[in-house]
Design a protein around this motif. Structure first.
Motif, PDB file in Angstrom:
ATOM      1  N   GLN A   1       0.788  -1.407   0.179  1.00 30.44           N
ATOM      2  CA  GLN A   1       0.051   0.028  -0.428  1.00 30.44           C
ATOM      3  C   GLN A   1       1.025   1.072  -0.365  1.00 30.44           C
ATOM      4  O   GLN A   1       0.614   2.231  -1.008  1.00 30.44           O
ATOM      5  N   ALA A   2       2.140   1.257   0.859  1.00 34.35           N
ATOM      6  CA  ALA A   2       2.638   2.834   0.605  1.00 34.35           C
ATOM      7  C   ALA A   2       3.657   2.602  -0.616  1.00 34.35           C
ATOM      8  O   ALA A   2       4.009   3.739  -1.289  1.00 34.35           O
ATOM      9  N   ILE A   3       3.947   1.883  -1.100  1.00 31.95           N
ATOM     10  CA  ILE A   3       4.462   1.665  -2.164  1.00 31.95           C
ATOM     11  C   ILE A   3       3.590   1.839  -3.161  1.00 31.95           C
ATOM     12  O   ILE A   3       4.068   2.639  -4.193  1.00 31.95           O
ATOM     13  N   ASP A   4       2.538   1.033  -3.629  1.00 39.07           N
ATOM     14  CA  ASP A   4       1.885   2.119  -4.878  1.00 39.07           C
ATOM     15  C   ASP A   4       1.380   3.178  -4.326  1.00 39.07           C
ATOM     16  O   ASP A   4       0.791   3.955  -5.380  1.00 39.07           O
ATOM     17  N   MET A   5       1.386   4.149  -2.949  1.00 38.67           N
ATOM     18  CA  MET A   5       0.951   5.301  -2.281  1.00 38.67           C
ATOM     19  C   MET A   5       2.548   5.919  -3.658  1.00 38.67           C
ATOM     20  O   MET A   5       2.067   6.929  -3.805  1.00 38.67           O
TER      21      MET A   5
ATOM     22  N   ILE B   1       4.006   9.477  -7.524  1.00 40.55           N
ATOM     23  CA  ILE B   1       4.700  10.696  -7.482  1.00 40.55           C
ATOM     24  C   ILE B   1       6.782  10.584  -7.750  1.00 40.55           C
ATOM     25  O   ILE B   1       6.849  11.700  -8.440  1.00 40.55           O
ATOM     26  N   THR B   2       6.616   9.947  -7.072  1.00 43.69           N
ATOM     27  CA  THR B   2       7.805   9.043  -7.373  1.00 43.69           C
ATOM     28  C   THR B   2       8.920   9.304  -8.705  1.00 43.69           C
ATOM     29  O   THR B   2       9.578  10.095  -9.424  1.00 43.69           O
ATOM     30  N   VAL B   3       8.420   8.309  -9.568  1.00 44.38           N
ATOM     31  CA  VAL B   3       8.821   8.648 -11.053  1.00 44.38           C
ATOM     32  C   VAL B   3       8.249   9.667 -11.805  1.00 44.38           C
ATOM     33  O   VAL B   3       8.933  10.116 -12.359  1.00 44.38           O
TER      34      VAL B   3
ATOM     35  N   LEU C   1      11.353  14.325 -13.689  1.00 47.07           N
ATOM     36  CA  LEU C   1      12.002  15.918 -13.495  1.00 47.07           C
ATOM     37  C   LEU C   1      12.278  16.230 -12.835  1.00 47.07           C
ATOM     38  O   LEU C   1      13.475  17.295 -13.491  1.00 47.07           O
ATOM     39  N   ILE C   2      12.965  15.849 -11.948  1.00 46.74           N
ATOM     40  CA  ILE C   2      14.372  16.310 -11.887  1.00 46.74           C
ATOM     41  C   ILE C   2      15.704  15.938 -12.669  1.00 46.74           C
ATOM     42  O   ILE C   2      16.080  16.701 -13.028  1.00 46.74           O
TER      43      ILE C   2
END
Length: 175
Positions: free
Chosen positions: A10-14, A18-20, A25-26
């Motif tokens: 669940q934490a990874i799915d959230m 956002i991370t990708v 962007l970075i």
């Protein structure tokens, strides 16, 4: 019991969307920053090389006594090597023909310079390094030719009538 998500995925799915997005962007910003730094370095090196070449050209012209003293002072106190009054020239040389004696300066560039008020070799010879850099910046696709082809050095030798010095430095004088 340890506090945390009940389903470890669940934490990874959230975090994945956002991370990708953030990573992409970075990476884009990092590439743009590196490209900007690289381009700035290229421009700085070009500018340093042009300044050094102009200084070398001036030194060579001084060796051949092809430098001139300031001959005119404007109303605002600026000193110029170009005479305030036009100097009578030898007949038969049109501005384009005279300027094209300088190697690397063809009819198209002569026309471009004429639009900027430069029609004689002595005007090019009288340019200070700052004036030359300012003029060079306005030459568009021909920018950098003044330095690469050493126009000022050629012009100073031609304006001084030092054909032997010119031919020693630049080869046979055409036309």
């Amino acid at each position: 019991m340890a506090a945390g998500p009940q389903n470890p995925n669940q934490a990874i799915d959230m975090m994945v969307p956002i991370t990708v997005t953030h990573v992409i962007l970075i990476l884009v910003l990092a590439v743009l920053a590196i490209a900007g730094i690289w381009w700035g370095t290229v421009l700085r090196r070009r500018n340093a090389a042009a300044q050094q070449q102009m200084a070398e050209d001036f030194a060579v012209a001084e060796e051949h006594n092809a430098t001139t003293e300031p001959t005119a002072v404007s109303s605002d106190g600026a000193v110029s090597d170009v005479p305030a009054e036009p100097v009578a020239e030898a007949p038969a040389a049109t501005p384009a023909t005279e300027l094209t004696k300088i190697k690397g300066l063809g009819p198209k560039l002569a026309a471009t310079l004429a639009e900027r008020g430069i029609t004689r070799i002595d005007q090019i010879a009288a340019l200070t390094p700052a004036q030359a850099a300012e003029l060079d910046a306005t030459l568009g696709t021909f920018q950098g030719r003044m330095t690469r082809d050493r126009w000022i050095e050629q012009a100073k030798l031609l304006a001084a009538g030092d054909h032997a010095g010119y031919e020693a430095a630049f080869g046979k004088l055409g036309g």
